[in-house]
Design a protein around this motif. Structure first.
Motif, PDB file in Angstrom:
ATOM      1  N   ALA A  21       0.851  -1.183   0.000  1.00 45.97           N
ATOM      2  CA  ALA A  21       0.000   0.000   0.000  1.00 45.97           C
ATOM      3  C   ALA A  21       0.888   1.235   0.000  1.00 45.97           C
ATOM      4  CB  ALA A  21      -0.910  -0.008   1.219  1.00 45.97           C
ATOM      5  N   LEU A  22       0.559   2.175  -0.862  1.00 45.39           N
ATOM      6  CA  LEU A  22       1.333   3.406  -1.013  1.00 45.39           C
ATOM      7  C   LEU A  22       0.445   4.586  -0.616  1.00 45.39           C
ATOM      8  CD1 LEU A  22       2.763   2.687  -4.582  1.00 45.39           C
ATOM      9  CD2 LEU A  22       3.905   2.275  -2.391  1.00 45.39           C
ATOM     10  N   LEU A  23       0.878   5.336   0.382  1.00 48.56           N
ATOM     11  CA  LEU A  23       0.093   6.483   0.845  1.00 48.56           C
ATOM     12  C   LEU A  23       0.972   7.725   0.909  1.00 48.56           C
ATOM     13  CD1 LEU A  23      -2.573   7.669   1.954  1.00 48.56           C
ATOM     14  CD2 LEU A  23      -1.657   7.179   4.246  1.00 48.56           C
ATOM     15  N   GLY A  24       0.809   8.585  -0.069  1.00 50.91           N
ATOM     16  CA  GLY A  24       1.457   9.888  -0.031  1.00 50.91           C
ATOM     17  C   GLY A  24       0.522  10.881   0.621  1.00 50.91           C
ATOM     18  N   THR A  25       1.084  11.840   1.313  1.00 51.67           N
ATOM     19  CA  THR A  25       0.280  12.828   2.012  1.00 51.67           C
ATOM     20  C   THR A  25       1.043  14.139   2.093  1.00 51.67           C
ATOM     21  OG1 THR A  25      -0.772  13.405   4.117  1.00 51.67           O
ATOM     22  CG2 THR A  25       1.116  11.917   4.236  1.00 51.67           C
ATOM     23  N   SER A  26       0.301  15.221   2.155  1.00 55.36           N
ATOM     24  CA  SER A  26       0.951  16.510   2.381  1.00 55.36           C
ATOM     25  C   SER A  26       1.527  16.564   3.791  1.00 55.36           C
ATOM     26  CB  SER A  26      -0.042  17.657   2.174  1.00 55.36           C
ATOM     27  OG  SER A  26      -0.460  17.700   0.837  1.00 55.36           O
ATOM     28  N   GLN A  47       8.423   4.958   6.210  1.00 57.31           N
ATOM     29  CA  GLN A  47       8.376   6.215   5.486  1.00 57.31           C
ATOM     30  C   GLN A  47       9.490   6.151   4.450  1.00 57.31           C
ATOM     31  OE1 GLN A  47       8.963   9.789   7.718  1.00 57.31           O
ATOM     32  NE2 GLN A  47       8.651  11.085   5.941  1.00 57.31           N
ATOM     33  N   ASP A  48       9.152   6.421   3.201  1.00 58.73           N
ATOM     34  CA  ASP A  48      10.126   6.357   2.120  1.00 58.73           C
ATOM     35  C   ASP A  48      10.021   7.648   1.301  1.00 58.73           C
ATOM     36  OD1 ASP A  48      11.723   5.875  -0.068  1.00 58.73           O
ATOM     37  OD2 ASP A  48      11.033   3.810  -0.328  1.00 58.73           O
ATOM     38  N   GLN A  49      10.848   8.614   1.654  1.00 57.25           N
ATOM     39  CA  GLN A  49      10.795   9.915   0.983  1.00 57.25           C
ATOM     40  C   GLN A  49      11.258   9.843  -0.474  1.00 57.25           C
ATOM     41  OE1 GLN A  49       8.523  11.756   3.025  1.00 57.25           O
ATOM     42  NE2 GLN A  49       9.567  13.240   1.746  1.00 57.25           N
ATOM     43  N   THR A  50      11.897   8.739  -0.880  1.00 56.50           N
ATOM     44  CA  THR A  50      12.291   8.627  -2.290  1.00 56.50           C
ATOM     45  C   THR A  50      11.067   8.512  -3.194  1.00 56.50           C
ATOM     46  OG1 THR A  50      12.500   6.208  -2.329  1.00 56.50           O
ATOM     47  CG2 THR A  50      14.461   7.480  -1.660  1.00 56.50           C
ATOM     48  N   LEU A  51       9.902   8.180  -2.614  1.00 62.48           N
ATOM     49  CA  LEU A  51       8.673   8.080  -3.404  1.00 62.48           C
ATOM     50  C   LEU A  51       8.003   9.440  -3.594  1.00 62.48           C
ATOM     51  CD1 LEU A  51       7.177   4.865  -1.777  1.00 62.48           C
ATOM     52  CD2 LEU A  51       8.412   5.046  -3.949  1.00 62.48           C
ATOM     53  N   SER A  52       8.500  10.440  -2.891  1.00 58.08           N
ATOM     54  CA  SER A  52       7.875  11.761  -2.916  1.00 58.08           C
ATOM     55  C   SER A  52       8.129  12.480  -4.235  1.00 58.08           C
ATOM     56  CB  SER A  52       8.424  12.608  -1.763  1.00 58.08           C
ATOM     57  OG  SER A  52       7.848  13.888  -1.769  1.00 58.08           O
ATOM     58  N   HIS A  53       7.046  12.851  -4.888  1.00 56.67           N
ATOM     59  CA  HIS A  53       7.097  13.631  -6.123  1.00 56.67           C
ATOM     60  C   HIS A  53       5.752  14.324  -6.282  1.00 56.67           C
ATOM     61  CE1 HIS A  53       7.551  14.788 -10.304  1.00 56.67           C
ATOM     62  NE2 HIS A  53       8.851  14.567 -10.130  1.00 56.67           N
ATOM     63  N   PRO A  54       5.721  15.537  -6.806  1.00 54.87           N
ATOM     64  CA  PRO A  54       4.430  16.205  -6.979  1.00 54.87           C
ATOM     65  C   PRO A  54       3.470  15.477  -7.923  1.00 54.87           C
ATOM     66  CG  PRO A  54       6.225  17.788  -7.170  1.00 54.87           C
ATOM     67  CD  PRO A  54       6.839  16.414  -7.121  1.00 54.87           C
ATOM     68  N   TRP A  93       4.904   8.687   2.595  1.00 54.09           N
ATOM     69  CA  TRP A  93       5.860   9.766   2.374  1.00 54.09           C
ATOM     70  C   TRP A  93       5.108  11.085   2.399  1.00 54.09           C
ATOM     71  CZ3 TRP A  93       3.905   6.419  -1.081  1.00 54.09           C
ATOM     72  CH2 TRP A  93       3.169   6.945  -2.139  1.00 54.09           C
ATOM     73  N   ALA A  94       5.855  12.135   2.698  1.00 51.93           N
ATOM     74  CA  ALA A  94       5.314  13.491   2.604  1.00 51.93           C
ATOM     75  C   ALA A  94       5.642  14.016   1.215  1.00 51.93           C
ATOM     76  CB  ALA A  94       5.932  14.382   3.672  1.00 51.93           C
ATOM     77  N   SER A  95       4.679  14.737   0.627  1.00 50.90           N
ATOM     78  CA  SER A  95       4.926  15.236  -0.724  1.00 50.90           C
ATOM     79  C   SER A  95       4.330  16.625  -0.901  1.00 50.90           C
ATOM     80  CB  SER A  95       4.345  14.278  -1.764  1.00 50.90           C
ATOM     81  OG  SER A  95       2.950  14.227  -1.648  1.00 50.90           O
ATOM     82  N   ASP A  96       4.776  17.277  -1.941  1.00 45.26           N
ATOM     83  CA  ASP A  96       4.199  18.551  -2.351  1.00 45.26           C
ATOM     84  C   ASP A  96       3.076  18.261  -3.325  1.00 45.26           C
ATOM     85  OD1 ASP A  96       5.791  20.322  -0.891  1.00 45.26           O
ATOM     86  OD2 ASP A  96       7.356  20.351  -2.419  1.00 45.26           O
ATOM     87  N   ASN A  97       1.899  18.744  -3.008  1.00 43.40           N
ATOM     88  CA  ASN A  97       0.749  18.602  -3.885  1.00 43.40           C
ATOM     89  C   ASN A  97       0.675  19.860  -4.739  1.00 43.40           C
ATOM     90  OD1 ASN A  97      -1.869  18.721  -5.000  1.00 43.40           O
ATOM     91  ND2 ASN A  97      -2.730  17.549  -3.301  1.00 43.40           N
TER      92      ASN A  97
END
Length: 191
Positions: free
Chosen positions: A5-10, A69-76, A35-39
Motif C-alpha cells: 500500500a502506497l500512501l502519499g500525504t501533504s 516512510q520512504d521519501q524517495t517516493l515523494s514527487h508532486p 511519504w510526505a509530498s508537495d501537492n
C-alpha cells in the motif's frame, strides 16, 4: 504476489486521521509505505523537509515494522511516484491509496490514465466526504481497478488544523514537533 500500500500525504500536519488510516492499512496490507509530498494543487504551511519530519514522528509512534516512510517516493506527480515504486518493488502489486475526498480529482491529475493502469487504486472513506457513483465511473473509464476500503477515518482535516490547531486532533509526537518548530502559529507557551 505481495501487495504494498502506497500512501502519499501533504502531512501538513499529520493528524489523528492520518494515524487511523495508516493503522487501518496495516490491518489490510502486509506492507505500507508512506511519504510526505508537495501537492501541486495545494499551498503548504511548512517546507517539505519539515513535513517529512512530522510524518516520520507519526510513523515512529505507530511503531510497526511493516510501515515505513520512504521519501524517495515523494514527487508532486503520482506517475513519477508509481515509476519509483515499481523500480523499488518490481515483484509487488502496488496499491495506491487515496481518501474519498481526492477520488473525484484523480482524472485531473497528470497522466492519471497511465499510472492507474500500473497499480490498484484503494479509496479510503473520510467522514464528511462521500464518494459519488460518478467519481467511481470516471475512474473506471480511465482503467482504474478500485478497492473500496472499509476503514473508519475521522473527519480531521490538516487545512482546518493549520488555521486552528487542536491538540486532541494531532498525535502527541507530532504536536511536540509543531511546538518545537513554532509551526501554524503554535509556540511552547500555548501548551
Amino acid at each position: 504476489m505481495q501487495q504494498i500500500a502506497l500512501l502519499g500525504t501533504s502531512a501538513d500536519p499529520p493528524t489523528c486521521g492520518h494515524q487511523a488510516l495508516l493503522e487501518g492499512l496495516l490491518g489490510l496490507y502486509p506492507h505500507v509505505a508512506t511519504w510526505a509530498s508537495d501537492n501541486p494543487q495545494k499551498q503548504h504551511g511548512a517546507p517539505l523537509a519539515l513535513r517529512a519530519q512530522l510524518l516520520q514522528a507519526l510513523v515512529e509512534e505507530i511503531n510497526d515494522p511493516r510501515l515505513q516512510q520512504d521519501q524517495t517516493l515523494s514527487h508532486p506527480f503520482t506517475i513519477r511516484t508509481i515509476e519509483q515504486a515499481s523500480n523499488r518493488w518490481p515483484e509487488a502489486e502496488l496499491v495506491f491509496v487515496v481518501g474519498s475526498d481526492l477520488a473525484a480529482l484523480i482524472p485531473t491529475w497528470k497522466s492519471s490514465a497511465q499510472w492507474l493502469k500500473r497499480c490498484r487504486l484503494a479509496i479510503a472513506p473520510r467522514q464528511g466526504w462521500p464518494l459519488s457513483e460518478q467519481a467511481l465511473e470516471d475512474l473506471k473509464q480511465l482503467g482504474a481497478r478500485i478497492d473500496l476500503l472499509e476503514l473508519q477515518v475521522p473527519a480531521s482535516a490538516s487545512s482546518a488544523l493549520r488555521r486552528s490547531p487542536q491538540q486532541q486532533q494531532i498525535p502527541a509526537p507530532v504536536w511536540m514537533l509543531l511546538l518545537q518548530h513554532n509551526l501554524y502559529g503554535l509556540s511552547p507557551s500555548l501548551r
